[in-house]
Design a protein around this motif. Structure first.
Motif, PDB file in Angstrom:
ATOM      1  N   HIS A 140       0.859  -1.193   0.000  1.00 30.96           N
ATOM      2  CA  HIS A 140       0.000   0.000   0.000  1.00 30.96           C
ATOM      3  C   HIS A 140       0.894   1.241   0.000  1.00 30.96           C
ATOM      4  O   HIS A 140       1.992   1.208   0.541  1.00 30.96           O
ATOM      5  CB  HIS A 140      -0.860  -0.024   1.272  1.00 30.96           C
ATOM      6  CG  HIS A 140      -1.989   0.961   1.267  1.00 30.96           C
ATOM      7  ND1 HIS A 140      -1.801   2.305   1.507  1.00 30.96           N
ATOM      8  CD2 HIS A 140      -3.318   0.801   1.065  1.00 30.96           C
ATOM      9  CE1 HIS A 140      -2.975   2.921   1.443  1.00 30.96           C
ATOM     10  NE2 HIS A 140      -3.916   2.034   1.177  1.00 30.96           N
ATOM     11  N   ILE A 141       0.405   2.342  -0.568  1.00 31.30           N
ATOM     12  CA  ILE A 141       1.221   3.563  -0.541  1.00 31.30           C
ATOM     13  C   ILE A 141       1.392   4.053   0.907  1.00 31.30           C
ATOM     14  O   ILE A 141       0.483   3.908   1.721  1.00 31.30           O
ATOM     15  CB  ILE A 141       0.618   4.718  -1.389  1.00 31.30           C
ATOM     16  CG1 ILE A 141      -0.854   4.920  -1.026  1.00 31.30           C
ATOM     17  CG2 ILE A 141       0.800   4.473  -2.865  1.00 31.30           C
ATOM     18  CD1 ILE A 141      -1.364   6.277  -1.401  1.00 31.30           C
ATOM     19  N   PRO A 142       2.550   4.630   1.229  1.00 30.03           N
ATOM     20  CA  PRO A 142       2.783   5.116   2.584  1.00 30.03           C
ATOM     21  C   PRO A 142       1.787   6.221   2.958  1.00 30.03           C
ATOM     22  O   PRO A 142       1.433   7.044   2.111  1.00 30.03           O
ATOM     23  CB  PRO A 142       4.210   5.696   2.526  1.00 30.03           C
ATOM     24  CG  PRO A 142       4.833   5.042   1.344  1.00 30.03           C
ATOM     25  CD  PRO A 142       3.729   4.810   0.361  1.00 30.03           C
ATOM     26  N   LEU A 143       1.331   6.210   4.197  1.00 29.69           N
ATOM     27  CA  LEU A 143       0.445   7.278   4.677  1.00 29.69           C
ATOM     28  C   LEU A 143       0.433   7.299   6.200  1.00 29.69           C
ATOM     29  O   LEU A 143       0.793   6.316   6.850  1.00 29.69           O
ATOM     30  CB  LEU A 143      -0.979   7.119   4.136  1.00 29.69           C
ATOM     31  CG  LEU A 143      -1.828   5.933   4.543  1.00 29.69           C
ATOM     32  CD1 LEU A 143      -2.553   6.174   5.861  1.00 29.69           C
ATOM     33  CD2 LEU A 143      -2.881   5.675   3.479  1.00 29.69           C
ATOM     34  N   VAL A 144       0.004   8.445   6.730  1.00 29.04           N
ATOM     35  CA  VAL A 144      -0.232   8.574   8.174  1.00 29.04           C
ATOM     36  C   VAL A 144      -1.591   9.232   8.328  1.00 29.04           C
ATOM     37  O   VAL A 144      -1.860  10.238   7.676  1.00 29.04           O
ATOM     38  CB  VAL A 144       0.829   9.471   8.855  1.00 29.04           C
ATOM     39  CG1 VAL A 144       0.492   9.672  10.328  1.00 29.04           C
ATOM     40  CG2 VAL A 144       2.213   8.868   8.725  1.00 29.04           C
ATOM     41  N   THR A 145      -2.452   8.662   9.164  1.00 30.65           N
ATOM     42  CA  THR A 145      -3.764   9.288   9.360  1.00 30.65           C
ATOM     43  C   THR A 145      -4.290   8.985  10.760  1.00 30.65           C
ATOM     44  O   THR A 145      -4.008   7.919  11.312  1.00 30.65           O
ATOM     45  CB  THR A 145      -4.762   8.853   8.245  1.00 30.65           C
ATOM     46  OG1 THR A 145      -5.925   9.662   8.322  1.00 30.65           O
ATOM     47  CG2 THR A 145      -5.183   7.415   8.366  1.00 30.65           C
ATOM     48  N   PRO A 146      -5.050   9.926  11.355  1.00 28.29           N
ATOM     49  CA  PRO A 146      -5.642   9.648  12.670  1.00 28.29           C
ATOM     50  C   PRO A 146      -6.759   8.617  12.556  1.00 28.29           C
ATOM     51  O   PRO A 146      -7.421   8.517  11.518  1.00 28.29           O
ATOM     52  CB  PRO A 146      -6.217  11.000  13.107  1.00 28.29           C
ATOM     53  CG  PRO A 146      -5.715  12.013  12.147  1.00 28.29           C
ATOM     54  CD  PRO A 146      -5.366  11.289  10.883  1.00 28.29           C
ATOM     55  N   LEU A 147      -6.967   7.882  13.636  1.00 29.48           N
ATOM     56  CA  LEU A 147      -7.995   6.841  13.651  1.00 29.48           C
ATOM     57  C   LEU A 147      -9.157   7.224  14.550  1.00 29.48           C
ATOM     58  O   LEU A 147      -8.994   7.967  15.518  1.00 29.48           O
ATOM     59  CB  LEU A 147      -7.387   5.535  14.181  1.00 29.48           C
ATOM     60  CG  LEU A 147      -6.322   4.887  13.313  1.00 29.48           C
ATOM     61  CD1 LEU A 147      -5.764   3.656  14.015  1.00 29.48           C
ATOM     62  CD2 LEU A 147      -6.892   4.519  11.941  1.00 29.48           C
ATOM     63  N   LYS A 148     -10.324   6.678  14.228  1.00 25.54           N
ATOM     64  CA  LYS A 148     -11.482   6.819  15.120  1.00 25.54           C
ATOM     65  C   LYS A 148     -11.389   5.788  16.235  1.00 25.54           C
ATOM     66  O   LYS A 148     -10.623   4.821  16.135  1.00 25.54           O
ATOM     67  CB  LYS A 148     -12.761   6.554  14.329  1.00 25.54           C
ATOM     68  CG  LYS A 148     -13.110   7.670  13.394  1.00 25.54           C
ATOM     69  CD  LYS A 148     -14.493   7.423  12.805  1.00 25.54           C
ATOM     70  CE  LYS A 148     -14.929   8.622  11.985  1.00 25.54           C
ATOM     71  NZ  LYS A 148     -16.067   8.302  11.126  1.00 25.54           N
ATOM     72  N   ILE A 149     -12.192   5.941  17.254  1.00 18.95           N
ATOM     73  CA  ILE A 149     -12.306   4.914  18.295  1.00 18.95           C
ATOM     74  C   ILE A 149     -13.180   3.815  17.694  1.00 18.95           C
ATOM     75  O   ILE A 149     -14.392   4.000  17.529  1.00 18.95           O
ATOM     76  CB  ILE A 149     -12.960   5.485  19.567  1.00 18.95           C
ATOM     77  CG1 ILE A 149     -12.061   6.562  20.173  1.00 18.95           C
ATOM     78  CG2 ILE A 149     -13.277   4.377  20.569  1.00 18.95           C
ATOM     79  CD1 ILE A 149     -12.657   7.288  21.366  1.00 18.95           C
ATOM     80  N   ALA A 150     -12.566   2.713  17.280  1.00 16.26           N
ATOM     81  CA  ALA A 150     -13.315   1.695  16.538  1.00 16.26           C
ATOM     82  C   ALA A 150     -12.519   0.392  16.480  1.00 16.26           C
ATOM     83  O   ALA A 150     -11.301   0.407  16.640  1.00 16.26           O
ATOM     84  CB  ALA A 150     -13.575   2.191  15.109  1.00 16.26           C
ATOM     85  N   PRO A 151     -13.209  -0.718  16.222  1.00 12.20           N
ATOM     86  CA  PRO A 151     -12.483  -1.977  16.068  1.00 12.20           C
ATOM     87  C   PRO A 151     -11.554  -1.953  14.851  1.00 12.20           C
ATOM     88  O   PRO A 151     -11.867  -1.323  13.842  1.00 12.20           O
ATOM     89  CB  PRO A 151     -13.599  -3.013  15.851  1.00 12.20           C
ATOM     90  CG  PRO A 151     -14.839  -2.379  16.386  1.00 12.20           C
ATOM     91  CD  PRO A 151     -14.669  -0.904  16.154  1.00 12.20           C
ATOM     92  N   VAL A 152     -10.425  -2.629  14.962  1.00 11.39           N
ATOM     93  CA  VAL A 152      -9.496  -2.823  13.847  1.00 11.39           C
ATOM     94  C   VAL A 152      -9.513  -4.314  13.517  1.00 11.39           C
ATOM     95  O   VAL A 152      -9.494  -5.152  14.436  1.00 11.39           O
ATOM     96  CB  VAL A 152      -8.061  -2.398  14.246  1.00 11.39           C
ATOM     97  CG1 VAL A 152      -7.022  -2.913  13.261  1.00 11.39           C
ATOM     98  CG2 VAL A 152      -7.976  -0.874  14.350  1.00 11.39           C
ATOM     99  N   LYS A 153      -9.579  -4.631  12.218  1.00 12.74           N
ATOM    100  CA  LYS A 153      -9.587  -6.042  11.818  1.00 12.74           C
ATOM    101  C   LYS A 153      -8.279  -6.373  11.103  1.00 12.74           C
ATOM    102  O   LYS A 153      -7.812  -5.580  10.284  1.00 12.74           O
ATOM    103  CB  LYS A 153     -10.775  -6.292  10.880  1.00 12.74           C
ATOM    104  CG  LYS A 153     -10.846  -7.723  10.383  1.00 12.74           C
ATOM    105  CD  LYS A 153     -12.139  -7.984   9.654  1.00 12.74           C
ATOM    106  CE  LYS A 153     -12.001  -7.776   8.165  1.00 12.74           C
ATOM    107  NZ  LYS A 153     -13.191  -8.184   7.417  1.00 12.74           N
ATOM    108  N   ALA A 154      -7.712  -7.520  11.421  1.00 11.41           N
ATOM    109  CA  ALA A 154      -6.550  -8.003  10.661  1.00 11.41           C
ATOM    110  C   ALA A 154      -6.867  -9.407  10.182  1.00 11.41           C
ATOM    111  O   ALA A 154      -7.490 -10.199  10.898  1.00 11.41           O
ATOM    112  CB  ALA A 154      -5.304  -8.009  11.545  1.00 11.41           C
TER     113      ALA A 154
END
Ligand code: ATP
Length: 134
Positions: free
Chosen positions: A38-52
């Motif tokens: 994926h292209i490099p990026l930085v972004t803030p996250l919401k309070i939410a589940p993360v799936k892997a």
């Protein structure tokens, strides 16, 4: 299937580190699915589940805000607090949700109501994450 390295870190500890096939997060401007290269990026996250996705199995984490940094072959999630889905204490999250709802019901437009709103979001996200992990 190709993989990328996922690290989930809080100021207290490393919550997770593993090679995964895909990561799905809720960024402040929408949901993001990250595959290897994926292209490099930085972004803030919401309070939410993360799936892997790991070896074709989905695992879930409750991630409470923070940032995601996508590098060439590595994704780092840095958050104030985060828990692996199966480590979530469901009754504690239920109590935290009730406490926050009670505070919000008092309808005081002050700093404490935004604290209660964030506490409510954390509790709801923990309950959602725990439910999906089962
Ligand atoms: P509480 O009111 O129950 O403490 P909180 O949202 O205020 O909830 P945080 O300040 O977000 O809690 O987290 C403090 C620490 O406790 C962090 O290390 C977090 O991972 C952990 N934690 C909080 N709630 C839970 C839970 N339900 N299950 C597992 N760990 C939790």
């Amino acid at each position: 299937m190709s993989t990328l390295r996922l690290e989930i870190v809080t100021p207290e500890r490393k919550v997770y580190e593993n090679d995964v096939n895909m990561v799905v997060v809720k960024g402040v401007s929408g949901e993001l699915g990250i595959l290897p290269h994926h292209i490099p990026l930085v972004t803030p996250l919401k309070i939410a589940p993360v799936k892997a996705k790991v070896n074709n199995k989905d695992v879930f984490f409750a991630v409470h805000g923070g940032f995601i940094e996508v590098r060439k072959d590595k994704v780092v999630i840095l958050a104030e607090a985060a828990e692996f889905g199966s480590d979530i204490d469901i009754s504690r999250a239920r109590l935290a949700k009730e406490r926050a709802e009670r505070r919000l019901a008092q309808k005081q437009e002050d700093i404490n109501s935004s604290r209660a709103e964030l506490a409510l979001q954390r509790a709801i996200s923990r309950l959602e994450t725990a439910e999906r992990e089962i």
